[in-house]
Design an enzyme around this catalytic site. Structure first.
Site, short mmCIF file in Angstrom:
data_model
loop_
_atom_site.label_atom_id
_atom_site.label_comp_id
_atom_site.label_asym_id
_atom_site.label_seq_id
_atom_site.Cartn_x
_atom_site.Cartn_y
_atom_site.Cartn_z
N ASP A 7 58.32 14.96 -14.68
CA ASP A 7 59.20 14.62 -13.57
C ASP A 7 60.08 15.84 -13.33
O ASP A 7 59.87 16.90 -13.93
CB ASP A 7 60.00 13.34 -13.86
CG ASP A 7 61.06 13.50 -14.95
OD1 ASP A 7 61.17 14.58 -15.57
OD2 ASP A 7 61.80 12.53 -15.17
N CYS A 64 59.65 14.94 -19.58
CA CYS A 64 60.74 14.49 -18.71
C CYS A 64 62.03 15.01 -19.34
O CYS A 64 62.00 15.94 -20.13
CB CYS A 64 60.74 12.98 -18.52
SG CYS A 64 61.09 11.97 -19.97
N THR A 66 64.10 13.53 -21.52
CA THR A 66 64.17 13.24 -22.96
C THR A 66 62.80 13.08 -23.60
O THR A 66 62.68 13.16 -24.82
CB THR A 66 64.94 11.93 -23.20
OG1 THR A 66 64.22 10.85 -22.58
CG2 THR A 66 66.36 12.00 -22.67
N HIS A 97 47.62 12.00 -38.67
CA HIS A 97 47.67 10.60 -39.10
C HIS A 97 47.36 9.61 -37.99
O HIS A 97 46.77 8.56 -38.25
CB HIS A 97 49.06 10.26 -39.65
CG HIS A 97 49.41 11.03 -40.88
ND1 HIS A 97 50.45 10.66 -41.70
CD2 HIS A 97 48.90 12.16 -41.42
CE1 HIS A 97 50.55 11.52 -42.70
NE2 HIS A 97 49.63 12.45 -42.54
N HIS A 133 43.96 6.35 -42.36
CA HIS A 133 44.45 6.58 -41.00
C HIS A 133 43.51 5.95 -39.97
O HIS A 133 43.96 5.40 -38.96
CB HIS A 133 44.64 8.07 -40.74
CG HIS A 133 45.65 8.69 -41.65
ND1 HIS A 133 46.91 8.17 -41.83
CD2 HIS A 133 45.58 9.78 -42.45
CE1 HIS A 133 47.58 8.91 -42.70
NE2 HIS A 133 46.78 9.90 -43.10
#
Length: 149
Positions: A7, A64, A66, A97, A133
């Site tokens: 964004d 973005c 955060t 993992h 995993h």
């Protein structure tokens, strides 16, 4: 091919990541946005996640402010295992993992230097193929089947 999107809050950092991809000779497709005009992050996170889920792209990177919002959006798409990473250890661990196929992070959280280290580690760390995993990823897939029909 790597799908990439952002964004407005991640646009400048996306430019740095695209330069890195170009320097490494990696094929990518930019799903936008294409400047710093205010936009809604789901409009750009969703196409990246869908490209990964459909197999059009092997991996995706979404940025973005955060990294949180785009991570939430990407993880709504069946088959996507998006990981929000702000450090090198997490980038390595999520590939080894979780076999994550989408990387998210925030321009307001990371500078370009660390972001590019995280991208490099994430792109170059293989999934471990360890049975524990694989078992856990299978359980994630079972949750998807139950809730994302």
């Amino acid at each position: 091919m790597i799908a990439i999107g952002s964004d407005h809050g991640g646009y400048a950092l996306k430019v740095h990541v695209i330069k890195y991809l170009q320097e490494k000779g990696l094929e990518y497709k930019d799903y936008g946005c294409f400047d710093t005009s205010s936009v809604d992050y789901p409009d750009f996170a969703l196409p990246v996640a869908e490209a990964v889920a459909s197999g059009e792209a092997e991996k995706g990177i979404i940025i973005c402010g955060t990294g949180i919002g785009v991570s939430i959006v990407a993880n709504k798409v069946k088959g996507v295992r998006a990981a929000l990473c702000s450090d090198c250890f997490s980038a390595q661990a999520t590939r080894e993992h979780n076999d994550s196929n989408v990387l998210t992070f925030g321009e307001r959280v990371l500078g370009p230097g660390l972001a590019l280290k995280i991208v490099d580690i994430w792109l170059n760390t293989p999934f471990s193929q360890d049975s524990r995993h694989i078992r856990r990823i299978d359980k994630i897939s079972a949750v998807e089947e139950k809730y994302f029909k």
